[in-house]
Design an enzyme around this catalytic site. Structure first.
Site, PDB file in Angstrom:
ATOM      1  N   ASP A  95       0.866  -1.180   0.000  1.00 47.31           N
ATOM      2  CA  ASP A  95       0.000   0.000   0.000  1.00 47.31           C
ATOM      3  C   ASP A  95       0.904   1.233   0.000  1.00 47.31           C
ATOM      4  OD1 ASP A  95      -1.732  -2.135   0.566  1.00 47.31           O
ATOM      5  OD2 ASP A  95      -3.008  -0.905   1.853  1.00 47.31           O
TER       6      ASP A  95
ATOM      7  N   LYS B 164      -6.883   3.394  -3.199  1.00 46.69           N
ATOM      8  CA  LYS B 164      -7.270   3.314  -1.786  1.00 46.69           C
ATOM      9  C   LYS B 164      -7.557   4.718  -1.271  1.00 46.69           C
ATOM     10  CE  LYS B 164      -5.147   1.985   2.669  1.00 46.69           C
ATOM     11  NZ  LYS B 164      -3.991   1.323   3.299  1.00 46.69           N
TER      12      LYS B 164
ATOM     13  N   LYS C  46     -10.017   0.111  -2.410  1.00 46.11           N
ATOM     14  CA  LYS C  46      -9.902  -0.187  -0.979  1.00 46.11           C
ATOM     15  C   LYS C  46     -10.376   1.016  -0.168  1.00 46.11           C
ATOM     16  CE  LYS C  46      -6.605  -1.480   2.668  1.00 46.11           C
ATOM     17  NZ  LYS C  46      -5.233  -1.973   2.966  1.00 46.11           N
TER      18      LYS C  46
END
Length: 214
Positions: free
Chosen positions: A89, A151, A180
Protein backbone atom coordinates in the site's frame (compact mmCIF):
# COMPACT_ATOMS: atom_id res chain seq x y z
CA UNK A 1 -21.90 -11.80 2.92
CA UNK A 2 -18.47 -13.26 3.68
CA UNK A 3 -17.12 -10.02 5.13
CA UNK A 4 -13.81 -11.55 6.21
CA UNK A 5 -12.55 -11.92 2.63
CA UNK A 6 -12.72 -8.13 2.18
CA UNK A 7 -10.71 -7.21 5.26
CA UNK A 8 -7.10 -6.09 5.49
CA UNK A 9 -6.62 -6.48 9.25
CA UNK A 10 -4.50 -3.43 9.99
CA UNK A 11 -2.13 -2.23 12.70
CA UNK A 12 0.10 0.68 11.70
CA UNK A 13 0.50 2.47 15.02
CA UNK A 14 4.04 3.58 15.81
CA UNK A 15 3.94 1.94 19.25
CA UNK A 16 2.67 -1.48 18.10
CA UNK A 17 4.66 -4.21 19.87
CA UNK A 18 5.77 -7.65 18.72
CA UNK A 19 2.97 -9.10 20.83
CA UNK A 20 0.42 -6.80 19.18
CA UNK A 21 1.49 -7.90 15.70
CA UNK A 22 1.49 -11.56 16.66
CA UNK A 23 -2.08 -11.19 17.96
CA UNK A 24 -3.11 -9.38 14.76
CA UNK A 25 -1.75 -12.22 12.64
CA UNK A 26 -3.35 -14.91 14.78
CA UNK A 27 -6.73 -13.16 14.50
CA UNK A 28 -6.30 -12.84 10.73
CA UNK A 29 -5.52 -16.54 10.38
CA UNK A 30 -8.41 -17.55 12.63
CA UNK A 31 -10.96 -15.45 10.73
CA UNK A 32 -9.39 -15.94 7.28
CA UNK A 33 -9.04 -12.27 6.48
CA UNK A 34 -7.69 -11.25 3.07
CA UNK A 35 -4.50 -9.78 4.54
CA UNK A 36 -2.82 -8.14 7.45
CA UNK A 37 -1.32 -4.68 6.92
CA UNK A 38 1.70 -3.87 9.08
CA UNK A 39 4.59 -1.43 9.15
CA UNK A 40 7.72 -2.54 7.24
CA UNK A 41 9.66 -3.53 10.36
CA UNK A 42 7.09 -6.26 11.02
CA UNK A 43 6.87 -7.84 7.56
CA UNK A 44 9.32 -10.63 8.50
CA UNK A 45 7.36 -11.49 11.64
CA UNK A 46 3.98 -11.42 9.92
CA UNK A 47 5.23 -13.54 7.01
CA UNK A 48 6.62 -16.11 9.47
CA UNK A 49 3.44 -16.35 11.52
CA UNK A 50 1.12 -16.44 8.51
CA UNK A 51 3.12 -18.87 6.35
CA UNK A 52 0.70 -21.40 4.86
CA UNK A 53 -2.39 -19.67 6.28
CA UNK A 54 -3.66 -18.19 3.02
CA UNK A 55 -3.60 -14.69 4.55
CA UNK A 56 -1.49 -12.19 2.64
CA UNK A 57 1.03 -9.85 4.23
CA UNK A 58 0.69 -6.22 3.18
CA UNK A 59 2.96 -3.36 4.15
CA UNK A 60 3.25 0.35 3.41
CA UNK A 61 5.56 2.45 1.25
CA UNK A 62 6.03 6.22 1.43
CA UNK A 63 3.83 6.15 4.50
CA UNK A 64 2.00 8.21 5.68
CA UNK A 65 2.77 11.41 3.72
CA UNK A 66 3.84 10.17 0.30
CA UNK A 67 6.37 12.98 0.22
CA UNK A 68 9.64 11.07 0.15
CA UNK A 69 11.82 10.53 -2.93
CA UNK A 70 10.56 8.04 -5.51
CA UNK A 71 13.92 6.26 -5.26
CA UNK A 72 13.28 5.73 -1.55
CA UNK A 73 9.82 4.32 -2.26
CA UNK A 74 11.37 1.93 -4.77
CA UNK A 75 13.96 0.86 -2.19
CA UNK A 76 11.18 0.27 0.36
CA UNK A 77 9.33 -1.80 -2.23
CA UNK A 78 12.35 -3.99 -2.93
CA UNK A 79 13.09 -4.46 0.77
CA UNK A 80 9.48 -5.45 1.40
CA UNK A 81 9.68 -8.10 -1.32
CA UNK A 82 12.87 -9.53 0.17
CA UNK A 83 11.05 -9.84 3.49
CA UNK A 84 8.15 -11.71 1.84
CA UNK A 85 5.47 -9.05 1.56
CA UNK A 86 2.61 -10.04 -0.77
CA UNK A 87 1.00 -6.62 -1.20
CA UNK A 88 2.13 -3.00 -0.99
CA UNK A 89 0.00 0.00 0.00
CA UNK A 90 1.91 3.05 -1.26
CA UNK A 91 1.08 6.69 -0.66
CA UNK A 92 1.11 8.65 -3.90
CA UNK A 93 2.85 12.02 -4.23
CA UNK A 94 -0.05 14.03 -2.79
CA UNK A 95 1.75 17.36 -3.16
CA UNK A 96 2.30 16.71 -6.87
CA UNK A 97 -1.38 15.91 -7.30
CA UNK A 98 -2.42 19.10 -5.52
CA UNK A 99 -0.01 21.03 -7.75
CA UNK A 100 -1.44 19.49 -10.91
CA UNK A 101 1.81 17.67 -11.76
CA UNK A 102 0.14 14.50 -12.99
CA UNK A 103 3.13 13.16 -14.90
CA UNK A 104 5.07 13.21 -11.63
CA UNK A 105 2.24 11.39 -9.85
CA UNK A 106 2.15 8.72 -12.55
CA UNK A 107 5.93 8.33 -12.65
CA UNK A 108 6.15 7.95 -8.86
CA UNK A 109 3.54 5.17 -8.90
CA UNK A 110 4.93 3.57 -12.03
CA UNK A 111 8.42 3.14 -10.62
CA UNK A 112 7.05 1.43 -7.51
CA UNK A 113 4.82 -0.83 -9.63
CA UNK A 114 7.80 -1.75 -11.82
CA UNK A 115 9.78 -2.72 -8.73
CA UNK A 116 6.88 -4.79 -7.35
CA UNK A 117 7.60 -7.77 -9.63
CA UNK A 118 3.91 -8.45 -10.14
CA UNK A 119 2.86 -8.07 -6.50
CA UNK A 120 -0.33 -6.12 -5.81
CA UNK A 121 0.21 -2.38 -5.41
CA UNK A 122 -2.54 -0.30 -3.79
CA UNK A 123 -2.22 3.46 -4.28
CA UNK A 124 -3.36 5.58 -1.35
CA UNK A 125 -4.85 8.88 -2.56
CA UNK A 126 -5.58 10.47 0.85
CA UNK A 127 -8.91 11.69 -0.51
CA UNK A 128 -9.56 14.19 2.30
CA UNK A 129 -6.89 16.44 0.75
CA UNK A 130 -8.25 16.26 -2.81
CA UNK A 131 -11.05 17.75 -4.87
CA UNK A 132 -13.33 15.36 -6.72
CA UNK A 133 -11.54 16.16 -9.98
CA UNK A 134 -8.17 15.46 -8.34
CA UNK A 135 -9.48 12.14 -7.04
CA UNK A 136 -10.55 11.14 -10.56
CA UNK A 137 -7.23 12.20 -12.05
CA UNK A 138 -5.33 10.37 -9.32
CA UNK A 139 -7.28 7.19 -10.13
CA UNK A 140 -6.45 7.64 -13.81
CA UNK A 141 -2.75 8.11 -12.99
CA UNK A 142 -2.75 4.96 -10.84
CA UNK A 143 -4.38 2.95 -13.63
CA UNK A 144 -1.96 4.30 -16.24
CA UNK A 145 0.95 3.35 -13.98
CA UNK A 146 -0.26 -0.24 -13.62
CA UNK A 147 -1.51 -0.24 -10.02
CA UNK A 148 -3.91 -2.95 -8.93
CA UNK A 149 -5.94 -0.90 -6.46
CA UNK A 150 -6.75 2.65 -5.48
CA UNK A 151 -7.27 3.31 -1.79
CA UNK A 152 -8.98 6.16 0.03
CA UNK A 153 -6.85 6.99 3.04
CA UNK A 154 -3.89 6.26 5.29
CA UNK A 155 -5.90 6.56 8.48
CA UNK A 156 -3.45 9.27 9.56
CA UNK A 157 -4.88 12.12 7.48
CA UNK A 158 -7.72 14.55 8.23
CA UNK A 159 -10.45 12.15 7.12
CA UNK A 160 -11.18 8.54 6.27
CA UNK A 161 -13.27 6.60 3.80
CA UNK A 162 -16.66 7.89 2.68
CA UNK A 163 -19.27 6.21 0.52
CA UNK A 164 -19.15 9.12 -1.92
CA UNK A 165 -15.40 8.76 -2.40
CA UNK A 166 -15.61 5.01 -2.87
CA UNK A 167 -18.38 5.46 -5.42
CA UNK A 168 -16.36 8.12 -7.27
CA UNK A 169 -13.24 5.96 -7.30
CA UNK A 170 -15.16 2.91 -8.52
CA UNK A 171 -16.63 4.97 -11.36
CA UNK A 172 -13.15 6.25 -12.24
CA UNK A 173 -11.46 2.84 -12.40
CA UNK A 174 -14.42 0.75 -13.53
CA UNK A 175 -13.51 -2.93 -13.35
CA UNK A 176 -9.86 -2.28 -14.19
CA UNK A 177 -8.70 -2.04 -10.55
CA UNK A 178 -9.81 -2.74 -7.03
CA UNK A 179 -10.98 -0.06 -4.61
CA UNK A 180 -9.90 -0.19 -0.98
CA UNK A 181 -11.88 1.80 1.58
CA UNK A 182 -9.76 2.63 4.60
CA UNK A 183 -10.01 4.95 7.57
CA UNK A 184 -12.77 5.11 10.17
CA UNK A 185 -14.55 1.83 9.36
CA UNK A 186 -15.69 0.65 12.76
CA UNK A 187 -19.04 -1.11 12.30
CA UNK A 188 -20.43 -3.86 10.10
CA UNK A 189 -23.00 -1.44 8.71
CA UNK A 190 -20.24 0.94 7.59
CA UNK A 191 -18.36 -1.96 6.03
CA UNK A 192 -21.37 -3.18 4.09
CA UNK A 193 -22.15 0.33 2.84
CA UNK A 194 -18.58 0.67 1.55
CA UNK A 195 -18.85 -2.65 -0.27
CA UNK A 196 -22.20 -1.62 -1.76
CA UNK A 197 -20.54 1.60 -2.98
CA UNK A 198 -17.89 -0.43 -4.83
CA UNK A 199 -15.13 -1.32 -2.36
CA UNK A 200 -13.43 -4.67 -2.89
CA UNK A 201 -11.15 -4.35 0.17
CA UNK A 202 -11.58 -2.74 3.58
CA UNK A 203 -8.67 -1.49 5.64
CA UNK A 204 -9.59 -1.55 9.30
CA UNK A 205 -8.14 -2.20 12.73
CA UNK A 206 -11.57 -3.39 13.88
CA UNK A 207 -11.85 -6.51 11.72
CA UNK A 208 -12.78 -8.90 14.50
CA UNK A 209 -15.39 -6.51 15.90
CA UNK A 210 -16.92 -6.10 12.43
CA UNK A 211 -17.48 -9.83 12.16
CA UNK A 212 -18.96 -10.07 15.62
CA UNK A 213 -21.36 -7.15 15.25
CA UNK A 214 -24.79 -7.46 13.65
Amino acid sequence: MDLAKYIDHTLLKADATVEDIARLCEEAAEHRFAAVCVNPVYVDLAAHILAGSGVNVATVVGFPLGATYTAVKVLEMREALQRRADEIDMVMNIAAARSGHWDAVKDDIGQVVAAAEGKTVKVILETAFLTDDEKRRACEAALAAGAGFVKTSTGFGPGGATEDDVRLMRAAVGERAGVKASGGIRTRQQAELMIAAGATRLGTSAGVALLQSS
